[in-house]
Design a protein around this motif. Structure first.
Motif, PDB file in Angstrom:
ATOM      1  N   ARG A 107      -5.657  -8.891  -2.435  1.00  0.00           N
ATOM      2  CA  ARG A 107      -6.308  -9.299  -3.890  1.00  0.00           C
ATOM      3  C   ARG A 107      -7.680  -8.351  -3.987  1.00  0.00           C
ATOM      4  NH1 ARG A 107      -5.305 -14.694  -1.856  1.00  0.00           N
ATOM      5  NH2 ARG A 107      -3.420 -15.575  -3.173  1.00  0.00           N
ATOM      6  N   SER A 108      -8.316  -8.504  -2.939  1.00  0.00           N
ATOM      7  CA  SER A 108      -9.733  -7.786  -3.300  1.00  0.00           C
ATOM      8  C   SER A 108      -9.958  -6.355  -2.884  1.00  0.00           C
ATOM      9  CB  SER A 108     -10.762  -8.772  -2.165  1.00  0.00           C
ATOM     10  OG  SER A 108     -10.351  -8.558  -0.952  1.00  0.00           O
ATOM     11  N   MET A 112      -8.679   0.206  -2.364  1.00  0.00           N
ATOM     12  CA  MET A 112      -9.078   0.875  -0.999  1.00  0.00           C
ATOM     13  C   MET A 112      -7.798   0.903  -0.070  1.00  0.00           C
ATOM     14  SD  MET A 112     -12.294   1.611  -1.317  1.00  0.00           S
ATOM     15  CE  MET A 112     -13.548   1.260  -2.084  1.00  0.00           C
ATOM     16  N   HIS A 113      -6.850   0.144  -0.104  1.00  0.00           N
ATOM     17  CA  HIS A 113      -5.537   0.160   0.616  1.00  0.00           C
ATOM     18  C   HIS A 113      -4.745   1.270  -0.288  1.00  0.00           C
ATOM     19  CE1 HIS A 113      -6.276  -3.104   3.443  1.00  0.00           C
ATOM     20  NE2 HIS A 113      -6.722  -3.872   2.220  1.00  0.00           N
ATOM     21  N   ARG A 114      -4.751   1.220  -1.507  1.00  0.00           N
ATOM     22  CA  ARG A 114      -3.998   2.203  -1.949  1.00  0.00           C
ATOM     23  C   ARG A 114      -4.403   3.647  -1.464  1.00  0.00           C
ATOM     24  NH1 ARG A 114      -4.254   2.754  -8.280  1.00  0.00           N
ATOM     25  NH2 ARG A 114      -6.659   2.868  -7.735  1.00  0.00           N
ATOM     26  N   LEU A 115      -5.813   3.989  -1.430  1.00  0.00           N
ATOM     27  CA  LEU A 115      -6.518   5.072  -0.935  1.00  0.00           C
ATOM     28  C   LEU A 115      -6.073   5.316   0.737  1.00  0.00           C
ATOM     29  CD1 LEU A 115      -8.565   7.408  -0.892  1.00  0.00           C
ATOM     30  CD2 LEU A 115     -10.443   5.883  -0.417  1.00  0.00           C
ATOM     31  N   LEU A 173       5.680  -4.607   4.997  1.00  0.00           N
ATOM     32  CA  LEU A 173       5.439  -5.728   4.002  1.00  0.00           C
ATOM     33  C   LEU A 173       4.255  -5.577   3.265  1.00  0.00           C
ATOM     34  CD1 LEU A 173       6.069  -9.180   6.320  1.00  0.00           C
ATOM     35  CD2 LEU A 173       7.791  -8.069   4.538  1.00  0.00           C
ATOM     36  N   PHE A 174       3.112  -5.338   3.696  1.00  0.00           N
ATOM     37  CA  PHE A 174       1.938  -4.990   2.826  1.00  0.00           C
ATOM     38  C   PHE A 174       1.954  -4.066   1.888  1.00  0.00           C
ATOM     39  CE2 PHE A 174      -2.382  -3.759   1.953  1.00  0.00           C
ATOM     40  CZ  PHE A 174      -2.954  -4.955   2.061  1.00  0.00           C
ATOM     41  N   HIS A 175       2.573  -2.886   2.547  1.00  0.00           N
ATOM     42  CA  HIS A 175       2.484  -1.580   1.410  1.00  0.00           C
ATOM     43  C   HIS A 175       3.639  -2.128   0.209  1.00  0.00           C
ATOM     44  CE1 HIS A 175       4.253   2.338   0.012  1.00  0.00           C
ATOM     45  NE2 HIS A 175       3.121   2.678   0.591  1.00  0.00           N
ATOM     46  N   ARG A 176       4.487  -2.802   0.517  1.00  0.00           N
ATOM     47  CA  ARG A 176       5.499  -3.228  -0.578  1.00  0.00           C
ATOM     48  C   ARG A 176       4.599  -4.066  -1.520  1.00  0.00           C
ATOM     49  NH1 ARG A 176       8.745  -7.737  -1.221  1.00  0.00           N
ATOM     50  NH2 ARG A 176      10.645  -7.399  -2.520  1.00  0.00           N
ATOM     51  N   LEU A 178       1.397  -4.394  -1.981  1.00  0.00           N
ATOM     52  CA  LEU A 178       0.663  -3.489  -2.471  1.00  0.00           C
ATOM     53  C   LEU A 178       0.880  -2.872  -3.913  1.00  0.00           C
ATOM     54  CD1 LEU A 178      -2.249  -2.385  -2.700  1.00  0.00           C
ATOM     55  CD2 LEU A 178      -1.353  -0.328  -1.050  1.00  0.00           C
ATOM     56  N   LEU A 179       2.173  -2.427  -3.874  1.00  0.00           N
ATOM     57  CA  LEU A 179       2.885  -1.784  -4.831  1.00  0.00           C
ATOM     58  C   LEU A 179       2.887  -2.806  -5.974  1.00  0.00           C
ATOM     59  CD1 LEU A 179       4.464   0.581  -6.417  1.00  0.00           C
ATOM     60  CD2 LEU A 179       6.401  -0.125  -5.070  1.00  0.00           C
ATOM     61  N   HIS A 180       3.502  -4.024  -5.772  1.00  0.00           N
ATOM     62  CA  HIS A 180       3.634  -5.049  -6.602  1.00  0.00           C
ATOM     63  C   HIS A 180       2.309  -5.572  -7.001  1.00  0.00           C
ATOM     64  CE1 HIS A 180       7.753  -6.417  -4.613  1.00  0.00           C
ATOM     65  NE2 HIS A 180       7.740  -5.075  -5.120  1.00  0.00           N
TER      66      HIS A 180
END
Length: 204
Positions: A107-108, A112-115, A173-176, A178-180
């Motif tokens: 959420r927060s 940055m995770h996308r980067l 799981l996290f990557h998926r 994040l996309l959502h």
């Protein structure tokens, strides 16, 4: 060298390091908004308030700046779940805490995770920062494995998978999720938390 000259030299080094920190903070915001391919040193300079020339003085090129900035962010990331491990008093507490922590950072810190994923993908084509990406990835794997090992201790059973498999599975799981999350799906974080809890239980 005299004591006075040593102090002046040390202050100069400290000032240089502080300015790099400031530029890295600005770069992170610009890179997180636009991504690696669409961000130039000039665009980062505009966001930072420094001139393009000043930016180029502190960093040789975009790759050096990007790697420095992401490593700065990762210093926080790679210890994100250590408090969850330290505070948990049971397998259930650890499971819930880990799921909640992953949902919280989704959420927060989604930009940055996308980067990070952008950088990791770019390293498949550009070997100039591949070593840094591999190092960061290894630190992330160790972070996740500390959670899995602690859960296994609580459960009194050895992990059923290797550190590599555990990390790859949680990362998937996290990557998926994040996309959502970036697509505006409101339940992405809650779904991630539930999936993380279920997966952790199945790995032991």
């Amino acid at each position: 060298m005299t004591v006075a000259k040593e102090r002046i030299s040390r202050r100069a080094v400290d000032k240089f390091a502080q300015r790099r920190e400031q530029l890295a903070e600005s770069a992170l915001q610009a890179l997180a908004d636009l991504g690696y391919a669409r961000t130039s040193l000039r665009e980062i300079a505009q966001k930072s308030g420094f001139s393009h020339g000043v930016l180029h003085y502190y960093f040789a090129d975009k790759v050096e700046l990007l790697t420095y900035a992401v490593r700065k962010f990762e210093k926080v990331c790679v210890t994100r779940y250590d408090d969850v491990v330290a505070d948990a008093g049971s397998a259930d507490e650890l499971k819930r805490g880990f799921g909640a922590a992953m949902a919280g950072t989704l959420r927060s810190d989604a930009a940055m995770h996308r980067l990070w994923y952008d950088l990791r993908n770019q390293s498949l084509f550009e070997d100039s920062f591949r070593a840094d990406v591999l190092d960061i990835d290894a630190q992330r794997q160790d972070m996740v494995w500390r959670v899995v090992e602690r859960y296994a201790e609580f459960a009194g059973q050895p992990p059923l998978v290797s550190p590599e498999v555990a990390y790859a599975t949680f990362d998937g799981l996290f990557h998926r999720a994040l996309l959502h999350q970036l697509s505006g799906q409101q339940a992405a974080a809650e779904g991630l938390a539930a999936d993380v809890e279920e997966l952790l239980a199945r790995l032991v």
